[in-house]
Motif scaffolding. Structure first.
Motif, mmCIF file in Angstrom:
data_model
loop_
_atom_site.group_PDB
_atom_site.id
_atom_site.type_symbol
_atom_site.label_atom_id
_atom_site.label_comp_id
_atom_site.label_asym_id
_atom_site.label_seq_id
_atom_site.Cartn_x
_atom_site.Cartn_y
_atom_site.Cartn_z
ATOM 1 N N LEU A 108 0.826 -1.208 0.000
ATOM 2 C CA LEU A 108 0.000 0.000 0.000
ATOM 3 C C LEU A 108 0.857 1.254 0.000
ATOM 4 C CD1 LEU A 108 -2.848 -0.914 2.516
ATOM 5 C CD2 LEU A 108 -3.075 -0.566 0.072
ATOM 6 N N ALA A 109 1.983 1.217 0.697
ATOM 7 C CA ALA A 109 2.844 2.395 0.782
ATOM 8 C C ALA A 109 3.511 2.735 -0.529
ATOM 9 C CB ALA A 109 3.897 2.181 1.873
ATOM 10 N N THR A 110 3.565 1.776 -1.480
ATOM 11 C CA THR A 110 4.207 2.038 -2.771
ATOM 12 C C THR A 110 3.276 2.670 -3.792
ATOM 13 O OG1 THR A 110 3.701 -0.209 -3.532
ATOM 14 C CG2 THR A 110 5.811 0.130 -2.421
ATOM 15 N N GLY A 111 1.988 2.787 -3.463
ATOM 16 C CA GLY A 111 1.088 3.488 -4.373
ATOM 17 C C GLY A 111 -0.226 2.832 -4.707
ATOM 18 N N ALA A 166 -4.086 3.006 7.883
ATOM 19 C CA ALA A 166 -4.448 4.358 7.461
ATOM 20 C C ALA A 166 -3.219 5.137 7.001
ATOM 21 C CB ALA A 166 -5.152 5.084 8.605
ATOM 22 N N ALA A 167 -2.098 4.975 7.724
ATOM 23 C CA ALA A 167 -0.881 5.690 7.338
ATOM 24 C C ALA A 167 -0.341 5.183 6.003
ATOM 25 C CB ALA A 167 0.166 5.532 8.439
ATOM 26 N N ALA A 168 -0.368 3.865 5.789
ATOM 27 C CA ALA A 168 0.127 3.311 4.530
ATOM 28 C C ALA A 168 -0.745 3.744 3.356
ATOM 29 C CB ALA A 168 0.175 1.789 4.618
ATOM 30 N N ARG A 169 -2.052 3.751 3.551
ATOM 31 C CA ARG A 169 -2.948 4.188 2.467
ATOM 32 C C ARG A 169 -2.739 5.658 2.145
ATOM 33 N NH1 ARG A 169 -8.974 1.924 3.311
ATOM 34 N NH2 ARG A 169 -9.067 2.596 1.127
ATOM 35 N N LEU A 170 -2.481 6.480 3.187
ATOM 36 C CA LEU A 170 -2.236 7.904 2.956
ATOM 37 C C LEU A 170 -0.939 8.107 2.180
ATOM 38 C CD1 LEU A 170 -2.995 10.847 3.424
ATOM 39 C CD2 LEU A 170 -1.788 10.733 5.621
#
Length: 313
Positions: free
Chosen positions: A20-23, A56-60
């Protein structure tokens, strides 16, 4: 066994957060065969507040990355499909293409991309409008067809309604009205068919009784999305007066209908929640919310006792 499942879930959570953190968005990540579905991830977040914060942080981070990164190759592929005549909504539904937010961001920040999108959509909007208008004119100006007219007459004579038959045959009401004006014989026999049709339908409907079998059929149809009003339009179903009278006079039938209505609305609400969580308030979500409003109140209830609300994502 429990430790194995817990270790596997921990690995899935870590991999999910990293992807998720990659986009990619959550729905795209969950499509991978080694990842859980969106509902499972939501359950994990509700059960584990710490994981919910990390999610939530990774999705943001992924959302910011998608919005800030302009991919020229992807933009060129998007424009190529747009110039070929494919609608914007259809392109954005492709997981390989940018999402709606990224598309809006590119249009606002990339002048060349935004200008080309505006130019192509303006051209094709006019073309599609002309195509729709030509199709509409073709339906309204459909030439006289004796075979189709005979089929309409026979079906109305057997008890079907004219609007239902025209919709089934894809014949515009305006075209059929013109046929009746131009063919006096057709108008005469259609008047007789309209008078005799309810007589053919009436005995069959009058013979229907509120049996357990019929009640189960009605329950199933309501669960699948129908209403009593829409069911009454079908030839093999009782009239609307009979259905609503059964609701007033038969508590068992009223309870079955109310239970089916609740189950139907719960399905619509689940679909609405899933859509708003994954894609936001799309056209499909608005259509479901509108349908929920149309189905309020249940048969036998007073209007205003329940209000259909749109869940927030």
């Amino acid at each position: 066994m429990h430790s194995t499942v817990a270790a596997r879930r921990s690995r899935q959570k870590a991999e999910l957060l990293a992807r998720l953190a990659t986009g990619p968005c959550l729905a795209d990540v969950c499509r991978a065969p080694d990842m859980p579905d969106v509902k499972s991830v939501s359950n994990w977040a509700r059960a584990d507040p710490a994981f919910a914060e990390q999610l939530a942080a990774a999705r943001l981070r992924g959302r910011n990355l998608r919005a800030s990164h302009y991919d020229e190759a992807l933009a060129a592929a998007f424009l190529a499909r747009l110039q070929a005549g494919e609608p914007v909504g259809s392109i954005l539904r492709d997981p390989a293409m940018p999402g709606r937010r990224v598309y809006n961001y590119w249009c606002a920040t990339q002048a060349a991309f935004g200008e080309e999108v505006w130019r192509v959509t303006r051209v094709y909007r006019g073309v599609r409008s002309q195509i729709r208008w030509d199709a509409h004119r073709a339906l309204r100006h459909r030439a006289w067809d004796q075979t189709t007219a005979d089929a309409i007459y026979l079906r109305v004579l057997r008890g079907e309604t004219i609007p239902a038959v025209l919709a089934d045959l894809k014949l515009a009401p305006a075209a059929f009205a013109r046929w009746r004006r131009e063919q006096p014989e057709l108008d005469l026999i259609m008047r007789k068919a309209v008078q005799l049709g309810p007589r053919a339908r009436g005995p069959a409907r009058a013979a229907l009784r509120c049996t357990p079998e019929l009640t189960r059929r009605i329950e199933h149809r309501i669960i699948m999305g129908a209403s009593l009003h829409s069911l009454s339009r079908e030839p093999d179903m009782p009239s609307s007066n009979s259905l609503y009278r059964w609701v007033r006079e038969r508590p068992d039938f009223a309870a079955a209908v109310a239970s089916a209505c609740r189950y139907r609305d719960e399905q619509y609400q689940d679909q609405l929640v899933d859509l708003t969580r994954t894609a936001g308030l799309t056209t499909r979500a608005h259509a479901i919310a509108k349908r929920l409003g149309q189905l309020n109140p249940y048969p036998g209830e007073r209007r205003g006792r329940r209000q259909a609300t749109t869940p927030t994502p």
